[in-house]
Scaffold this active site. Structure first.
Site, short mmCIF file in Angstrom:
data_model
loop_
_atom_site.label_atom_id
_atom_site.label_comp_id
_atom_site.label_asym_id
_atom_site.label_seq_id
_atom_site.Cartn_x
_atom_site.Cartn_y
_atom_site.Cartn_z
N SER A 1 3.50 -2.27 10.33
CA SER A 1 5.10 -2.20 10.34
C SER A 1 5.64 -3.66 9.92
O SER A 1 6.60 -4.14 10.60
CB SER A 1 5.26 -2.19 11.78
OG SER A 1 4.96 -0.75 12.16
N GLU B 1 -5.32 -4.94 10.36
CA GLU B 1 -4.27 -3.74 10.71
C GLU B 1 -4.45 -2.99 12.09
O GLU B 1 -5.41 -2.29 11.88
CB GLU B 1 -4.25 -2.86 9.43
CG GLU B 1 -3.99 -3.38 8.23
CD GLU B 1 -3.28 -2.43 7.17
OE1 GLU B 1 -2.33 -2.64 6.74
OE2 GLU B 1 -3.99 -1.23 6.97
N ASN C 1 0.89 -1.06 -0.11
CA ASN C 1 -0.14 0.02 0.14
C ASN C 1 0.99 1.32 0.03
O ASN C 1 1.54 1.73 1.14
CB ASN C 1 -0.81 -0.14 1.31
CG ASN C 1 -1.64 1.16 1.38
OD1 ASN C 1 -2.03 1.92 0.48
ND2 ASN C 1 -2.13 1.37 2.40
N GLU D 1 -6.68 4.93 7.73
CA GLU D 1 -6.40 6.16 7.57
C GLU D 1 -7.59 7.08 7.02
O GLU D 1 -8.01 8.16 7.13
CB GLU D 1 -5.13 6.32 6.84
CG GLU D 1 -3.77 6.14 7.60
CD GLU D 1 -2.91 5.37 6.71
OE1 GLU D 1 -2.64 5.32 5.52
OE2 GLU D 1 -1.83 4.84 7.49
N HIS E 1 -9.45 1.40 4.90
CA HIS E 1 -8.16 1.67 5.51
C HIS E 1 -8.58 2.30 6.81
O HIS E 1 -9.13 3.57 6.61
CB HIS E 1 -7.28 2.21 4.57
CG HIS E 1 -5.78 2.05 5.31
ND1 HIS E 1 -5.32 2.94 6.35
CD2 HIS E 1 -4.72 1.16 5.10
CE1 HIS E 1 -3.99 2.50 6.38
NE2 HIS E 1 -3.71 1.55 5.88
N GLY F 1 2.80 2.39 10.94
CA GLY F 1 3.63 3.36 10.60
C GLY F 1 4.36 3.76 11.85
O GLY F 1 4.86 4.81 12.00
N LYS G 1 0.18 4.19 -0.35
CA LYS G 1 -0.52 5.60 0.64
C LYS G 1 -0.18 6.78 -0.69
O LYS G 1 -0.24 6.49 -1.71
CB LYS G 1 0.10 5.72 1.81
CG LYS G 1 -0.17 4.37 2.66
CD LYS G 1 -0.10 4.49 3.98
CE LYS G 1 -0.08 3.24 4.87
NZ LYS G 1 0.15 3.32 6.18
P1 13P Z 1 2.93 0.29 7.52
O1 13P Z 1 3.65 -0.99 6.96
O2 13P Z 1 3.88 1.36 7.23
O3 13P Z 1 3.02 0.17 8.93
O4 13P Z 1 1.50 0.62 7.16
C1 13P Z 1 0.79 -0.41 7.07
C2 13P Z 1 -0.56 -0.21 6.21
O5 13P Z 1 -1.29 0.64 6.75
C3 13P Z 1 -0.81 -0.88 5.09
O6 13P Z 1 -2.05 -0.70 4.74
#
Ligand code: 13P
Length: 249
Positions: free
Chosen positions: A212, A166, A9, A96, A94, A172, A11
């Site tokens: 992560s 997740e 992903n 976010e 997601h 992150g 982002k």
């Molecule tokens: P990270 O791998 O950067 O922690 O992000 C995970 C994520 O949100 C994947 O959709």
């Protein structure tokens, strides 16, 4: 036997020229992989990613979509539009998007249904906050996300749909859930799916872990009983690191 699926992903990262060189560099390293490899890229990179991924085993996904086919929804993109250029997957719900863009379980459900109707494969994200985990509310919170977000589907939809667990506190932050924590929560998700759609659907649906994930923890996570691969954020932006995650075994 469930297959392993590893999706990046990106982002809000990467420009078209970076997308082209990334896929060109990644493709030879993953061409013999038994893992299904997906890259979910920004809308502006989709066309370039699809071009670069032709004749490779890398599949391309978007990161969001609207549930209507067309209309006065400034700034939105529909499932039909994604499908029309050859996009195969779409991330939905997601954390976010839930946190910054008011996505709810109800809108996730509308989007999941529309994606499936248009032949797009949804990667549906669920996960708890740190507060919810510490209050031992994880199963309850995720149970509700699944009940509403994945309500009213057909059993056959689960052959294409992917769930990504997740935990928000692991995204992150560099703080990964332990493989036991992730596996245990994913088992709880399967239990919820048993209640809603029965044993067979629950034991066959692909459920990824995200938060992560990196090359150093991929193997430990992906060789547990219930984790079928990962949804990878930051570590999917570097060819070398993402390639190691894909080739974890
Ligand atoms: P990270 O791998 O950067 O922690 O992000 C995970 C994520 O949100 C994947 O959709």
């Amino acid at each position: 036997m469930r297959r392993k699926v590893i999706a990046g992903n990106w982002k809000m990262n990467m420009l078209p020229n970076e997308t082209l060189s990334f896929i060109e560099a990644l493709a030879p390293h993953v061409k013999n992989s038994e893992v299904e490899v997906i890259l979910c890229v920004p809308y502006t990179d989709l066309f370039y990613a699809l071009l670069a991924a032709q004749e490779t085993n890398i599949k391309i996904g978007a990161q969001n979509m609207h549930w209507e086919d067309s209309g006065a929804y400034t700034g939105e993109v529909s499932a039909k539009m994604l499908k029309s250029i050859g996009v195969e997957y779409v991330i939905l719900g997601h954390s976010e998007r839930r946190q910054y863009f008011a996505e709810t379980d109800e809108t996730v459900n509308k989007k999941v249904k529309k994606a499936l109707e248009e032949g797009l494969k949804p990667i549906v994200c669920v996960g708890e906050t740190l507060e919810q985990r510490e209050a031992e509310k994880t199963d309850e919170v995720i149970g509700k996300q699944i009940e509403i977000g994945l309500g009213g589907l057909k059993e056959t939809d689960f052959a294409t749909l992917i769930i990504a667990y997740e935990p928000i506190w692991a995204i992150g932050t560099g703080k990964t859930a332990t493989s036991e924590q992730a596996n245990e929560t994913i088992r709880a998700i399967r239990k919820k799916i048993v209640e809603m759609y029965g044993n067979e659907v629950a034991s066959n649906v692909i459920i990824q872990y995200g938060g992560s994930v990196k090359s150093a923890n991929a193997k430990e996570l992906f060789t547990t009983s219930d984790i079928d691969g990962g949804l990878v954020g930051g570590a999917s932006l570097k060819v070398e690191e993402f390639e190691k995650i894909i080739n974890f075994s």
